[in-house]
Design an enzyme around this catalytic site. Sequence first.
Site, PDB file in Angstrom:
ATOM      1  N   GLU A 116      16.929 -34.442 -62.662  1.00 25.34           N
ATOM      2  CA  GLU A 116      16.818 -32.995 -62.415  1.00 25.34           C
ATOM      3  C   GLU A 116      15.389 -32.513 -62.622  1.00 25.34           C
ATOM      4  OE1 GLU A 116      19.215 -31.675 -60.428  1.00 25.34           O
ATOM      5  OE2 GLU A 116      20.618 -32.328 -61.960  1.00 25.34           O
ATOM      6  N   LEU A 160      25.619 -26.212 -55.732  1.00 25.91           N
ATOM      7  CA  LEU A 160      26.000 -27.381 -54.935  1.00 25.91           C
ATOM      8  C   LEU A 160      25.270 -27.393 -53.585  1.00 25.91           C
ATOM      9  CD1 LEU A 160      29.831 -27.420 -55.736  1.00 25.91           C
ATOM     10  CD2 LEU A 160      28.019 -28.794 -56.787  1.00 25.91           C
ATOM     11  N   SER A 197      24.688 -25.013 -51.236  1.00 26.52           N
ATOM     12  CA  SER A 197      25.206 -24.367 -50.022  1.00 26.52           C
ATOM     13  C   SER A 197      24.034 -23.924 -49.147  1.00 26.52           C
ATOM     14  CB  SER A 197      26.097 -23.174 -50.387  1.00 26.52           C
ATOM     15  OG  SER A 197      25.383 -22.256 -51.189  1.00 26.52           O
ATOM     16  N   ASP A 234      17.552 -31.340 -52.164  1.00 22.93           N
ATOM     17  CA  ASP A 234      18.824 -30.888 -51.604  1.00 22.93           C
ATOM     18  C   ASP A 234      18.899 -31.199 -50.105  1.00 22.93           C
ATOM     19  OD1 ASP A 234      18.963 -29.936 -54.157  1.00 22.93           O
ATOM     20  OD2 ASP A 234      18.584 -27.849 -53.615  1.00 22.93           O
TER      21      ASP A 234
HETATM   22  C1  GLA Z   1      17.455 -27.097 -57.140  1.00 21.19           C
HETATM   23  C2  GLA Z   1      16.310 -27.306 -56.165  1.00 21.19           C
HETATM   24  C3  GLA Z   1      15.957 -28.791 -56.040  1.00 21.19           C
HETATM   25  C4  GLA Z   1      15.760 -29.428 -57.400  1.00 21.19           C
HETATM   26  C5  GLA Z   1      16.889 -29.061 -58.357  1.00 21.19           C
HETATM   27  C6  GLA Z   1      16.627 -29.524 -59.754  1.00 21.19           C
HETATM   28  O1  GLA Z   1      18.618 -27.664 -56.646  1.00 21.19           O
HETATM   29  O2  GLA Z   1      16.668 -26.815 -54.890  1.00 21.19           O
HETATM   30  O3  GLA Z   1      14.813 -28.927 -55.233  1.00 21.19           O
HETATM   31  O4  GLA Z   1      14.508 -29.112 -57.938  1.00 21.19           O
HETATM   32  O5  GLA Z   1      17.115 -27.660 -58.402  1.00 21.19           O
HETATM   33  O6  GLA Z   1      16.697 -30.898 -59.832  1.00 21.19           O
END
Ligand code: GLA
Length: 360
Positions: A15, A105, A107, A152
Amino acid sequence: MIVAQAPGRINLIGEHTDYNLGFAMPIALEQRTTVRFEPDDSTTITLETDREAGKHAFDVTVQPGDVDGWSAYPAGVVWALAAAGHRVVGGTMSISSTVPIGAGLSSSAALECAVLLAMNEATGVELDLLDVARIAQRAENDFVGAPTGLMDQLASLHGEADRALLVDFEAADVTPVDFDPASHGLALLVVDSHAAHQHSTGEYAARRDSCTRAAHVLGADSLREVQGQDVLNRIEDPTDRRRARHVLTENERVLDCGIALTAGGFRRVGDLMNQSHASMRDDFEITTPHIDLIADSAVRHGALGARMTGGGFGGCVIALVKAAEKDAIAEKIASDIAARDYPAPSIFTARAGSGAAVQR
Ligand code: GLA
Protein backbone atom coordinates in the site's frame (compact mmCIF):
# COMPACT_ATOMS: atom_id res chain seq x y z
CA MET A 1 -23.28 -0.68 -29.73
CA ILE A 2 -19.87 -1.05 -28.06
CA VAL A 3 -19.74 -2.84 -24.70
CA ALA A 4 -16.62 -2.48 -22.53
CA GLN A 5 -16.13 -3.79 -19.02
CA ALA A 6 -13.46 -3.15 -16.39
CA PRO A 7 -13.13 -4.64 -12.89
CA GLY A 8 -12.55 -3.09 -9.50
CA ARG A 9 -9.58 -4.36 -7.50
CA ILE A 10 -8.36 -5.43 -4.11
CA ASN A 11 -4.77 -4.93 -3.17
CA LEU A 12 -3.46 -8.05 -1.42
CA ILE A 13 -0.39 -6.21 -0.17
CA GLY A 14 1.78 -3.20 -1.06
CA GLU A 15 0.00 0.00 0.00
CA HIS A 16 1.18 3.50 -0.99
CA THR A 17 4.12 1.92 -2.76
CA ASP A 18 2.99 2.67 -6.33
CA TYR A 19 3.85 6.39 -6.41
CA ASN A 20 7.12 5.51 -4.65
CA LEU A 21 8.00 3.26 -7.63
CA GLY A 22 7.99 0.18 -5.41
CA PHE A 23 5.98 -3.04 -5.55
CA ALA A 24 2.35 -4.04 -4.96
CA MET A 25 0.25 -7.14 -5.46
CA PRO A 26 -3.35 -6.36 -6.42
CA ILE A 27 -5.98 -8.70 -7.83
CA ALA A 28 -8.78 -7.69 -10.17
CA LEU A 29 -12.22 -8.44 -8.77
CA GLU A 30 -15.05 -10.27 -10.50
CA GLN A 31 -17.17 -7.17 -9.78
CA ARG A 32 -17.01 -4.80 -12.74
CA THR A 33 -18.26 -1.66 -14.42
CA THR A 34 -19.89 -1.89 -17.84
CA VAL A 35 -20.07 0.93 -20.36
CA ARG A 36 -22.46 0.58 -23.33
CA PHE A 37 -21.40 3.19 -25.88
CA GLU A 38 -23.47 4.23 -28.88
CA PRO A 39 -21.20 6.62 -30.81
CA ASP A 40 -22.82 9.25 -33.06
CA ASP A 41 -21.58 12.13 -35.19
CA SER A 42 -22.10 14.80 -32.51
CA THR A 43 -19.42 16.27 -30.24
CA THR A 44 -21.49 15.68 -27.09
CA ILE A 45 -21.09 12.74 -24.74
CA THR A 46 -24.26 11.95 -22.82
CA LEU A 47 -23.97 9.77 -19.70
CA GLU A 48 -26.68 7.77 -17.99
CA THR A 49 -26.37 5.25 -15.18
CA ASP A 50 -28.52 2.66 -13.49
CA ARG A 51 -27.75 4.32 -10.12
CA GLU A 52 -29.58 7.61 -10.65
CA ALA A 53 -32.26 9.15 -12.81
CA GLY A 54 -31.35 11.85 -15.33
CA LYS A 55 -28.47 12.39 -17.70
CA HIS A 56 -25.15 14.24 -17.66
CA ALA A 57 -23.60 15.71 -20.79
CA PHE A 58 -20.31 17.33 -21.77
CA ASP A 59 -18.58 18.32 -25.00
CA VAL A 60 -15.59 16.29 -26.19
CA THR A 61 -13.51 19.49 -25.83
CA VAL A 62 -14.19 19.42 -22.06
CA GLN A 63 -11.46 20.90 -19.82
CA PRO A 64 -10.50 20.38 -16.15
CA GLY A 65 -12.92 22.30 -13.92
CA ASP A 66 -15.85 22.01 -16.37
CA VAL A 67 -17.41 18.88 -14.80
CA ASP A 68 -17.60 17.59 -11.24
CA GLY A 69 -19.15 14.63 -9.39
CA TRP A 70 -18.80 11.11 -10.81
CA SER A 71 -19.07 12.30 -14.42
CA ALA A 72 -15.63 13.93 -13.96
CA TYR A 73 -14.14 10.42 -14.40
CA PRO A 74 -15.54 9.79 -17.91
CA ALA A 75 -15.01 13.46 -18.82
CA GLY A 76 -11.44 13.27 -17.52
CA VAL A 77 -10.76 10.21 -19.69
CA VAL A 78 -12.05 11.99 -22.79
CA TRP A 79 -9.94 15.05 -21.93
CA ALA A 80 -6.82 12.94 -21.24
CA LEU A 81 -7.25 10.96 -24.49
CA ALA A 82 -7.59 14.18 -26.48
CA ALA A 83 -4.64 15.75 -24.62
CA ALA A 84 -2.53 12.74 -25.63
CA GLY A 85 -3.43 13.46 -29.26
CA HIS A 86 -6.03 10.74 -29.75
CA ARG A 87 -9.36 11.12 -31.52
CA VAL A 88 -12.52 11.22 -29.39
CA VAL A 89 -16.14 11.12 -30.58
CA GLY A 90 -19.58 11.97 -29.15
CA GLY A 91 -22.34 9.55 -28.31
CA THR A 92 -24.29 8.07 -25.43
CA MET A 93 -22.65 6.02 -22.66
CA SER A 94 -24.90 3.91 -20.43
CA ILE A 95 -23.02 2.88 -17.30
CA SER A 96 -23.80 0.11 -14.84
CA SER A 97 -21.60 -1.39 -12.15
CA THR A 98 -21.37 -4.14 -9.59
CA VAL A 99 -18.30 -2.53 -7.97
CA PRO A 100 -19.26 -0.97 -4.63
CA ILE A 101 -18.74 2.81 -4.90
CA GLY A 102 -16.54 4.70 -2.44
CA ALA A 103 -15.47 1.47 -0.71
CA GLY A 104 -11.80 1.63 -1.70
CA LEU A 105 -12.31 -1.08 -4.36
CA SER A 106 -11.38 1.24 -7.24
CA SER A 107 -14.80 1.88 -8.71
CA SER A 108 -13.17 5.00 -10.21
CA ALA A 109 -10.42 3.08 -12.04
CA ALA A 110 -13.03 0.58 -13.28
CA LEU A 111 -15.11 3.44 -14.68
CA GLU A 112 -12.08 5.17 -16.25
CA CYS A 113 -10.79 1.99 -17.89
CA ALA A 114 -14.21 0.91 -19.21
CA VAL A 115 -14.84 4.38 -20.71
CA LEU A 116 -11.35 4.46 -22.21
CA LEU A 117 -11.65 1.05 -23.87
CA ALA A 118 -15.12 1.91 -25.19
CA MET A 119 -13.90 5.21 -26.68
CA ASN A 120 -10.84 3.59 -28.28
CA GLU A 121 -13.02 0.87 -29.78
CA ALA A 122 -15.22 3.57 -31.33
CA THR A 123 -12.30 5.53 -32.79
CA GLY A 124 -10.03 2.64 -33.71
CA VAL A 125 -7.24 3.99 -31.47
CA GLU A 126 -4.94 1.13 -30.40
CA LEU A 127 -2.84 1.57 -27.26
CA ASP A 128 -0.91 -0.85 -25.12
CA LEU A 129 -2.19 -1.42 -21.60
CA LEU A 130 0.47 0.75 -19.98
CA ASP A 131 -0.54 3.74 -22.10
CA VAL A 132 -4.21 3.09 -21.30
CA ALA A 133 -3.35 2.97 -17.58
CA ARG A 134 -1.35 6.20 -17.77
CA ILE A 135 -4.09 8.09 -19.63
CA ALA A 136 -6.68 6.90 -17.07
CA GLN A 137 -4.34 7.94 -14.25
CA ARG A 138 -3.91 11.36 -15.86
CA ALA A 139 -7.72 11.76 -15.91
CA GLU A 140 -7.76 11.08 -12.18
CA ASN A 141 -4.71 13.23 -11.31
CA ASP A 142 -5.21 16.25 -13.52
CA PHE A 143 -8.94 16.36 -14.18
CA VAL A 144 -10.56 14.87 -11.07
CA GLY A 145 -7.71 16.17 -8.89
CA ALA A 146 -6.78 13.03 -6.91
CA PRO A 147 -2.96 12.54 -6.79
CA THR A 148 -3.15 8.74 -7.03
CA GLY A 149 -0.59 6.28 -8.40
CA LEU A 150 -0.91 3.71 -11.18
CA MET A 151 -1.89 0.59 -9.24
CA ASP A 152 -5.67 0.64 -9.64
CA GLN A 153 -5.64 1.11 -13.39
CA LEU A 154 -2.93 -1.55 -13.95
CA ALA A 155 -4.90 -4.01 -11.79
CA SER A 156 -8.13 -3.35 -13.67
CA LEU A 157 -6.45 -3.73 -17.07
CA HIS A 158 -4.17 -6.72 -16.36
CA GLY A 159 -6.47 -8.80 -14.13
CA GLU A 160 -6.51 -12.56 -14.61
CA ALA A 161 -8.75 -15.19 -13.03
CA ASP A 162 -7.04 -16.91 -10.08
CA ARG A 163 -3.91 -14.77 -10.41
CA ALA A 164 -2.54 -11.92 -8.35
CA LEU A 165 -0.45 -9.31 -10.14
CA LEU A 166 3.04 -8.59 -8.89
CA VAL A 167 3.59 -5.02 -10.08
CA ASP A 168 7.01 -3.38 -10.24
CA PHE A 169 6.19 0.31 -10.63
CA GLU A 170 9.71 1.34 -11.56
CA ALA A 171 9.86 -1.06 -14.48
CA ALA A 172 6.08 -0.63 -15.03
CA ASP A 173 6.03 -4.39 -15.25
CA VAL A 174 3.21 -6.79 -14.24
CA THR A 175 3.92 -10.46 -13.42
CA PRO A 176 0.91 -12.71 -12.74
CA VAL A 177 1.31 -15.06 -9.75
CA ASP A 178 -1.04 -17.98 -8.95
CA PHE A 179 -3.63 -16.88 -6.41
CA ASP A 180 -6.34 -19.45 -5.84
CA PRO A 181 -6.98 -19.68 -2.10
CA ALA A 182 -9.99 -21.98 -2.72
CA SER A 183 -7.70 -24.74 -4.00
CA HIS A 184 -5.91 -24.56 -0.61
CA GLY A 185 -9.16 -24.75 1.40
CA LEU A 186 -9.04 -20.98 2.02
CA ALA A 187 -11.12 -17.94 1.14
CA LEU A 188 -10.43 -14.22 0.90
CA LEU A 189 -13.10 -12.31 2.81
CA VAL A 190 -13.70 -8.65 2.03
CA VAL A 191 -15.23 -6.64 4.85
CA ASP A 192 -16.58 -3.33 3.52
CA SER A 193 -16.68 -1.06 6.57
CA HIS A 194 -19.01 1.48 4.93
CA ALA A 195 -16.90 4.13 6.67
CA ALA A 196 -16.99 7.37 4.73
CA HIS A 197 -13.43 8.35 3.89
CA GLN A 198 -13.59 11.99 4.86
CA HIS A 199 -10.44 14.04 4.28
CA SER A 200 -8.90 11.06 2.52
CA THR A 201 -7.71 13.10 -0.49
CA GLY A 202 -5.83 15.59 1.73
CA GLU A 203 -4.37 12.81 3.86
CA TYR A 204 -3.34 10.85 0.77
CA ALA A 205 -1.56 13.91 -0.63
CA ALA A 206 0.13 14.50 2.74
CA ARG A 207 1.49 10.92 2.74
CA ARG A 208 2.77 11.40 -0.78
CA ASP A 209 4.49 14.66 0.18
CA SER A 210 6.14 12.97 3.19
CA CYS A 211 7.55 10.25 0.95
CA THR A 212 8.87 12.79 -1.57
CA ARG A 213 10.56 14.78 1.21
CA ALA A 214 12.08 11.63 2.73
CA ALA A 215 13.50 10.55 -0.63
CA HIS A 216 15.02 13.98 -1.22
CA VAL A 217 16.65 14.08 2.22
CA LEU A 218 18.29 10.79 1.26
CA GLY A 219 19.42 12.19 -2.08
CA ALA A 220 17.09 9.89 -4.02
CA ASP A 221 14.46 10.64 -6.66
CA SER A 222 12.15 8.03 -5.16
CA LEU A 223 12.09 5.74 -2.12
CA ARG A 224 12.66 2.82 -4.50
CA GLU A 225 16.31 3.85 -4.74
CA VAL A 226 16.78 3.69 -0.97
CA GLN A 227 18.46 0.48 0.19
CA GLY A 228 18.21 -0.77 3.78
CA GLN A 229 16.50 0.83 6.76
CA ASP A 230 19.71 2.08 8.42
CA VAL A 231 19.86 5.17 6.24
CA LEU A 232 16.43 6.23 7.45
CA ASN A 233 18.13 7.67 10.56
CA ARG A 234 19.28 10.50 8.33
CA ILE A 235 15.67 11.70 8.02
CA GLU A 236 15.30 14.14 10.91
CA ASP A 237 11.54 14.54 10.77
CA PRO A 238 10.18 11.57 12.77
CA THR A 239 6.92 11.48 10.84
CA ASP A 240 8.61 11.43 7.43
CA ARG A 241 10.99 8.78 8.76
CA ARG A 242 8.13 6.51 9.77
CA ARG A 243 6.34 7.07 6.45
CA ALA A 244 9.52 6.04 4.60
CA ARG A 245 9.97 3.00 6.85
CA HIS A 246 6.47 1.82 5.92
CA VAL A 247 7.28 2.08 2.22
CA LEU A 248 10.61 0.25 2.50
CA THR A 249 9.27 -2.55 4.67
CA GLU A 250 6.09 -2.84 2.59
CA ASN A 251 8.13 -3.33 -0.58
CA GLU A 252 9.95 -6.21 1.11
CA ARG A 253 6.65 -7.71 2.25
CA VAL A 254 5.29 -7.63 -1.31
CA LEU A 255 8.30 -9.51 -2.64
CA ASP A 256 8.10 -12.00 0.26
CA CYS A 257 4.42 -12.46 -0.49
CA GLY A 258 5.21 -13.27 -4.12
CA ILE A 259 7.70 -15.93 -2.98
CA ALA A 260 5.21 -17.34 -0.46
CA LEU A 261 2.39 -17.52 -3.04
CA THR A 262 4.61 -19.26 -5.56
CA ALA A 263 5.32 -21.90 -2.92
CA GLY A 264 1.62 -22.10 -1.87
CA GLY A 265 2.64 -20.80 1.57
CA PHE A 266 -0.56 -19.10 2.63
CA ARG A 267 0.38 -19.08 6.35
CA ARG A 268 3.27 -16.81 5.48
CA VAL A 269 0.96 -14.69 3.31
CA GLY A 270 -1.31 -14.25 6.35
CA ASP A 271 1.64 -13.19 8.55
CA LEU A 272 2.72 -10.66 5.94
CA MET A 273 -0.82 -9.26 5.77
CA ASN A 274 -0.80 -8.74 9.55
CA GLN A 275 2.61 -7.05 9.42
CA SER A 276 1.40 -4.82 6.60
CA HIS A 277 -1.64 -3.76 8.59
CA ALA A 278 0.52 -2.92 11.62
CA SER A 279 2.82 -0.85 9.42
CA MET A 280 -0.12 1.06 7.91
CA ARG A 281 -1.49 1.62 11.42
CA ASP A 282 1.72 2.61 13.23
CA ASP A 283 4.11 3.99 10.61
CA PHE A 284 1.95 5.27 7.77
CA GLU A 285 -1.04 6.09 10.00
CA ILE A 286 -3.74 5.55 7.40
CA THR A 287 -6.01 3.20 9.33
CA THR A 288 -8.79 4.24 11.72
CA PRO A 289 -10.01 2.70 15.02
CA HIS A 290 -12.97 1.26 13.09
CA ILE A 291 -10.72 -0.37 10.47
CA ASP A 292 -8.27 -1.64 13.14
CA LEU A 293 -11.18 -3.20 15.02
CA ILE A 294 -12.22 -5.14 11.90
CA ALA A 295 -8.69 -6.39 11.18
CA ASP A 296 -8.13 -7.36 14.85
CA SER A 297 -11.48 -9.08 15.04
CA ALA A 298 -10.77 -11.16 11.92
CA VAL A 299 -7.44 -12.38 13.31
CA ARG A 300 -8.85 -13.00 16.80
CA HIS A 301 -11.56 -15.20 15.30
CA GLY A 302 -9.14 -17.32 13.30
CA ALA A 303 -8.09 -15.50 10.11
CA LEU A 304 -4.57 -16.38 8.92
CA GLY A 305 -4.11 -12.66 8.33
CA ALA A 306 -6.04 -9.45 7.77
CA ARG A 307 -5.27 -5.98 6.53
CA MET A 308 -6.87 -2.84 5.26
CA THR A 309 -6.75 -2.59 1.47
CA GLY A 310 -6.56 0.61 -0.58
CA GLY A 311 -5.70 4.22 0.14
CA GLY A 312 -6.90 4.25 3.75
CA PHE A 313 -9.10 6.11 6.23
CA GLY A 314 -11.99 3.71 5.70
CA GLY A 315 -12.89 1.32 2.93
CA CYS A 316 -12.35 -2.43 3.17
CA VAL A 317 -10.41 -4.97 5.23
CA ILE A 318 -9.43 -8.24 3.57
CA ALA A 319 -9.01 -11.40 5.64
CA LEU A 320 -7.56 -14.73 4.59
CA VAL A 321 -9.60 -17.45 6.31
CA LYS A 322 -10.18 -21.20 6.18
CA ALA A 323 -13.06 -21.71 3.73
CA ALA A 324 -14.90 -23.90 6.23
CA GLU A 325 -14.80 -21.10 8.80
CA LYS A 326 -15.63 -18.14 6.60
CA ASP A 327 -19.31 -17.78 7.52
CA ALA A 328 -18.62 -18.15 11.25
CA ILE A 329 -15.76 -15.62 11.12
CA ALA A 330 -17.87 -13.17 9.10
CA GLU A 331 -20.64 -13.40 11.69
CA LYS A 332 -18.23 -12.81 14.56
CA ILE A 333 -16.67 -9.79 12.83
CA ALA A 334 -20.14 -8.34 12.21
CA SER A 335 -21.07 -8.82 15.84
CA ASP A 336 -17.81 -7.17 17.08
CA ILE A 337 -18.57 -4.21 14.81
CA ALA A 338 -22.17 -3.96 16.06
CA ALA A 339 -20.97 -4.05 19.68
CA ARG A 340 -19.02 -0.85 19.01
CA ASP A 341 -21.93 0.86 17.21
CA TYR A 342 -20.15 1.14 13.87
CA PRO A 343 -22.30 0.71 10.72
CA ALA A 344 -23.12 -2.87 9.72
CA PRO A 345 -20.51 -4.08 7.17
CA SER A 346 -21.04 -5.84 3.86
CA ILE A 347 -18.96 -9.01 3.74
CA PHE A 348 -18.27 -11.05 0.64
CA THR A 349 -15.75 -13.57 -0.67
CA ALA A 350 -13.44 -12.28 -3.40
CA ARG A 351 -11.88 -14.21 -6.25
CA ALA A 352 -9.35 -12.90 -8.69
CA GLY A 353 -11.20 -12.08 -11.92
CA SER A 354 -10.25 -11.20 -15.48
CA GLY A 355 -9.14 -7.75 -16.64
CA ALA A 356 -10.85 -5.03 -18.65
CA ALA A 357 -12.05 -5.94 -22.12
CA VAL A 358 -14.30 -4.96 -24.99
CA GLN A 359 -17.01 -7.56 -25.64
CA ARG A 360 -16.85 -8.87 -29.16
C1 GLA B 1 -5.37 4.36 -3.90
C2 GLA B 1 -4.64 4.92 -5.10
C3 GLA B 1 -3.53 3.97 -5.56
C4 GLA B 1 -2.64 3.56 -4.40
C5 GLA B 1 -3.46 3.14 -3.19
C6 GLA B 1 -2.61 2.91 -1.98
O1 GLA B 1 -6.06 3.21 -4.24
O2 GLA B 1 -5.54 5.11 -6.17
O3 GLA B 1 -2.79 4.58 -6.59
O4 GLA B 1 -1.72 4.57 -4.08
O5 GLA B 1 -4.44 4.10 -2.85
O6 GLA B 1 -1.83 1.78 -2.14
